[in-house]
Motif scaffolding. Structure first.
Motif, PDB file in Angstrom:
ATOM      1  N   LEU A   1      -4.428 -32.558  -9.064  1.00  0.00           N
ATOM      2  CA  LEU A   1      -4.307 -32.394  -7.479  1.00  0.00           C
ATOM      3  C   LEU A   1      -5.491 -31.959  -6.939  1.00  0.00           C
ATOM      4  N   ILE A   2      -6.250 -32.715  -6.050  1.00  0.00           N
ATOM      5  CA  ILE A   2      -7.248 -32.392  -5.333  1.00  0.00           C
ATOM      6  C   ILE A   2      -6.861 -32.231  -3.897  1.00  0.00           C
ATOM      7  N   LYS A   3      -7.817 -31.317  -3.346  1.00  0.00           N
ATOM      8  CA  LYS A   3      -7.485 -31.107  -1.861  1.00  0.00           C
ATOM      9  C   LYS A   3      -7.878 -32.148  -0.900  1.00  0.00           C
ATOM     10  N   GLY A   4      -6.982 -32.713   0.039  1.00  0.00           N
ATOM     11  CA  GLY A   4      -7.487 -33.743   0.979  1.00  0.00           C
ATOM     12  C   GLY A   4      -7.352 -33.361   2.536  1.00  0.00           C
ATOM     13  N   GLU A   5      -7.991 -34.050   3.398  1.00  0.00           N
ATOM     14  CA  GLU A   5      -7.595 -34.060   4.848  1.00  0.00           C
ATOM     15  C   GLU A   5      -7.445 -35.386   5.275  1.00  0.00           C
ATOM     16  N   VAL A   6      -6.529 -35.580   6.138  1.00  0.00           N
ATOM     17  CA  VAL A   6      -6.317 -36.925   6.782  1.00  0.00           C
ATOM     18  C   VAL A   6      -7.360 -37.312   7.671  1.00  0.00           C
ATOM     19  N   LEU A   7      -7.715 -38.541   7.640  1.00  0.00           N
ATOM     20  CA  LEU A   7      -8.806 -39.038   8.633  1.00  0.00           C
ATOM     21  C   LEU A   7      -8.056 -39.816  10.005  1.00  0.00           C
TER      22      LEU A   7
ATOM     23  N   VAL B   1      -4.294 -34.798  -3.069  1.00  0.00           N
ATOM     24  CA  VAL B   1      -4.133 -36.113  -3.686  1.00  0.00           C
ATOM     25  C   VAL B   1      -4.212 -36.108  -5.274  1.00  0.00           C
ATOM     26  N   LEU B   2      -3.274 -37.020  -5.919  1.00  0.00           N
ATOM     27  CA  LEU B   2      -3.201 -36.902  -7.272  1.00  0.00           C
ATOM     28  C   LEU B   2      -4.115 -37.922  -8.042  1.00  0.00           C
ATOM     29  N   ILE B   3      -5.069 -37.191  -8.692  1.00  0.00           N
ATOM     30  CA  ILE B   3      -6.137 -38.175  -9.314  1.00  0.00           C
ATOM     31  C   ILE B   3      -5.745 -38.239 -11.221  1.00  0.00           C
ATOM     32  N   ARG B   4      -5.272 -39.364 -11.385  1.00  0.00           N
ATOM     33  CA  ARG B   4      -4.845 -39.582 -12.862  1.00  0.00           C
ATOM     34  C   ARG B   4      -6.353 -39.832 -13.638  1.00  0.00           C
ATOM     35  N   PRO B   5      -6.190 -39.362 -14.913  1.00  0.00           N
ATOM     36  CA  PRO B   5      -7.592 -39.852 -15.776  1.00  0.00           C
ATOM     37  C   PRO B   5      -7.823 -41.489 -15.813  1.00  0.00           C
ATOM     38  N   ASP B   6      -6.770 -42.023 -15.582  1.00  0.00           N
ATOM     39  CA  ASP B   6      -7.201 -43.768 -15.674  1.00  0.00           C
ATOM     40  C   ASP B   6      -7.545 -44.019 -14.032  1.00  0.00           C
ATOM     41  N   ASP B   7      -7.643 -43.273 -13.108  1.00  0.00           N
ATOM     42  CA  ASP B   7      -7.859 -43.594 -11.751  1.00  0.00           C
ATOM     43  C   ASP B   7      -9.599 -43.525 -11.701  1.00  0.00           C
ATOM     44  N   ILE B   8     -10.039 -43.145 -13.123  1.00  0.00           N
ATOM     45  CA  ILE B   8     -11.688 -42.808 -12.857  1.00  0.00           C
ATOM     46  C   ILE B   8     -12.415 -43.891 -13.822  1.00  0.00           C
ATOM     47  N   ARG B   9     -13.428 -44.623 -13.605  1.00  0.00           N
ATOM     48  CA  ARG B   9     -13.991 -45.248 -14.515  1.00  0.00           C
ATOM     49  C   ARG B   9     -15.586 -44.589 -14.172  1.00  0.00           C
ATOM     50  N   LEU B  10     -16.074 -44.185 -15.713  1.00  0.00           N
ATOM     51  CA  LEU B  10     -17.411 -43.889 -15.685  1.00  0.00           C
ATOM     52  C   LEU B  10     -18.456 -45.271 -15.898  1.00  0.00           C
ATOM     53  N   VAL B  11     -19.320 -45.250 -14.865  1.00  0.00           N
ATOM     54  CA  VAL B  11     -20.250 -46.520 -14.710  1.00  0.00           C
ATOM     55  C   VAL B  11     -21.625 -45.909 -14.793  1.00  0.00           C
ATOM     56  N   ALA B  12     -22.677 -47.049 -15.222  1.00  0.00           N
ATOM     57  CA  ALA B  12     -23.919 -46.973 -15.378  1.00  0.00           C
ATOM     58  C   ALA B  12     -24.598 -46.131 -14.065  1.00  0.00           C
ATOM     59  N   LYS B  13     -24.010 -46.625 -12.836  1.00  0.00           N
ATOM     60  CA  LYS B  13     -24.905 -46.093 -11.548  1.00  0.00           C
ATOM     61  C   LYS B  13     -23.752 -46.167 -10.374  1.00  0.00           C
ATOM     62  N   ALA B  14     -23.566 -45.138  -9.720  1.00  0.00           N
ATOM     63  CA  ALA B  14     -22.817 -45.026  -8.613  1.00  0.00           C
ATOM     64  C   ALA B  14     -23.106 -43.941  -7.692  1.00  0.00           C
ATOM     65  N   GLU B  15     -22.637 -43.966  -6.454  1.00  0.00           N
ATOM     66  CA  GLU B  15     -22.942 -42.917  -5.677  1.00  0.00           C
ATOM     67  C   GLU B  15     -22.061 -41.450  -6.158  1.00  0.00           C
ATOM     68  N   ARG B  16     -21.055 -41.771  -6.600  1.00  0.00           N
ATOM     69  CA  ARG B  16     -20.432 -40.277  -6.908  1.00  0.00           C
ATOM     70  C   ARG B  16     -20.735 -39.874  -8.236  1.00  0.00           C
ATOM     71  N   LYS B  17     -21.074 -38.631  -8.234  1.00  0.00           N
ATOM     72  CA  LYS B  17     -21.588 -37.917  -9.612  1.00  0.00           C
ATOM     73  C   LYS B  17     -20.650 -36.742  -9.623  1.00  0.00           C
TER      74      LYS B  17
END
Length: 346
Positions: free
Chosen positions: A241-247, A275-291
C-alpha cells in the motif's frame, strides 16, 4: 435456506470476548474457508460450529435447526457434522476398511462394504481395504481420513488445517483433490487455514479474520481485487500500500506517478488514500520515465520477485517478472504500470 448460518456470534473466555459479532452463511454444496493469521480466532469459531465451544451470544443453525445459542447446545455427536484434522486421527490398529466404517457400524455388513468401496474409489485408493494407516503415505492417510468423515454422509464437513503437516507442493495438490471429492459428494464444508494458496485452491467463499473479527466474506476473486480494507488488501496476495492523494474523480497522485480508475464515493480532491500495488501490476521494461532501484530479489524458478525502491527513497514496491529479466542489486530499472484493477483504501 442456507446449509450453515452464523448470526452475530460472540464467544468468550473468562468473560473476555475472543470472537466478536461474526455473521456468515454457506449455501448447500459450497466450500467456505476461515482464513487468517495465527491467533485470529478461526479455529475457535470452527470448534463452536462443531459443538466443542459454547456461544455467549448469537446462534448457529444447520439448515433450519439451531445447534448452538446461549440457550441451545446440541452435543457434537448429534450435529451430523464430520471433521478432518491435521494429524488425520486414524486408528492405527484398524485396517483402512475398519477406519472408514467406524461411523457407519449401524448399517448392515453389505451396506458398509458398499459404502467403503464407493469411498475408496472416490479417493482413488480402491483395493486398500486390508492395509493399515502406517502402510500409507501422508497424502493417502489424509484421503482416508476424509473418506472416514464422509462415510456417514454428514450435513457439514469441517477441516481444521488438514494439510498443515504436508510440504508446500503437496498442499495445493491435496487441496484441489479434496475439493473435487467434496464436490462429487455434494458436501458442504468449511476449511480453516492460514495459507491463502490452500484457501484459493479449495474454497468458493473465504472469510478473512483478524483479532476475532470478520474483515470480509467474499469469493477469492473479490478478496484479491476488491479488498474491504487495508488489512485484507495486504494479507491477501503480495502487495504494497503506497500513499496517494486524490486529484479528481478518476485520478490519484502517488510516488509512482498518476494512477487512474474508479474512486470510492466521496473522494474529494486532496483526500489522502492508499493505493494497493500488486507485484503483477508492474512491468520492468527497457526504457520508461518511471525509475526504481533494485534493493531485493528472490529467485522463484520461472520468475524473479524484485523489491524496488522509488526515487523518493521511502516508497517500496514489488515486481514479479520472468526470470530471464535478471537485474543486479543496486541496479536502476525502468518500469511501467499495468493495473487492471485500481484498489484504494482510506
Amino acid at each position: 435456506m442456507s446449509q450453515l448460518s452464523l448470526q452475530q456470534i460472540v464467544i468468550q473466555y473468562a468473560q473476555q470476548a475472543v470472537i466478536h459479532d461474526i455473521s456468515l452463511q454457506i449455501e448447500h454444496g459450497l466450500i467456505g474457508c476461515l482464513l487468517g493469521p495465527s491467533g485470529c480466532g478461526k479455529t475457535t469459531l470452527l470448534r463452536a460450529i462443531a459443538g466443542f465451544e459454547p456461544v455467549a451470544e448469537g446462534k448457529i443453525a444447520l439448515g433450519d435447526t439451531v445447534i448452538s445459542s446461549p440457550r441451545v447446545h446440541v452435543p457434537p455427536e448429534k450435529r451430523q457434522i464430520g471433521m478432518v484434522f491435521q494429524d488425520y486421527a486414524l486408528f492405527p490398529h484398524l485396517t483402512i476398511a475398519n477406519n472408514i466404517s467406524f461411523g457407519i457400524r449401524h448399517l448392515s455388513k453389505s451396506e458398509q462394504a458398499k459404502r467403503i468401496a464407493q469411498l475408496l474409489e472416490l479417493v482413488s485408493l480402491s483395493g486398500y481395504e486390508k492395509r493399515y494407516p502406517h502402510e500409507l503415505s501422508g497424502g493417502q492417510q489424509q484421503r482416508i481420513a476424509l473418506a472416514r468423515a464422509l462415510a456417514p454422509k454428514p450435513k457439514l464437513m469441517l477441516l481444521d488445517e488438514p494439510f498443515g503437516s504436508q510440504d508446500v507442493e503437496l498442499r495445493e495438490m491435496l487441496a484441489r483433490e479434496v475439493r473435487d471429492i467434496l464436490k462429487q459428494e455434494k458436501t458442504t464444508a468449511i476449511l480453516v487455514t492460514h495459507d491463502q494458496h490452500e484457501a484459493f485452491a479449495m474454497a468458493d467463499e473465504i472469510g478473512v479474520l483478524k483479532s476475532g473479527r470478520l474483515q470480509q466474506w467474499a469469493t477469492p476473486y473479490e478478496l484479491y481485487h476488491r479488498p474491504a480494507n487495508a488489512f485484507v488488501a495486504e494479507f491477501i496476495g503480495q502487495g504494497v500500500l503506497i500513499k496517494g492523494e486524490v486529484l479528481d474523480n478518476y485520478t490519484v497522485h502517488t510516488a509512482l506517478g498518476i494512477v487512474s480508475g474508479e474512486l470510492p464515493q466521496g473522494s474529494e480532491p486532496k483526500t489522502p488514500l492508499k493505493v494497493l500495488i500488486r507485484p503483477d501490476d508492474i512491468r520492468l521494461v527497457a526504457k520508461a520515465e518511471r525509475k526504481a532501484t533494485v534493493i531485493g530479489r528472490v529467485f522463484r524458478g520461472a520468475q524473479y520477485l524484485y523489491t524496488l525502491q522509488l526515487p523518493d527513497q521511502v516508497t517500496k514496491v514489488l515486481a514479479l517478472v520472468p526470470s530471464h529479466q535478471e537485474y543486479d542489486m543496486g541496479e536502476t530499472v525502468s518500469l511501467e504500470l499495468d493495473m487492471q484493477h485500481l484498489v484504494l483504501v482510506p
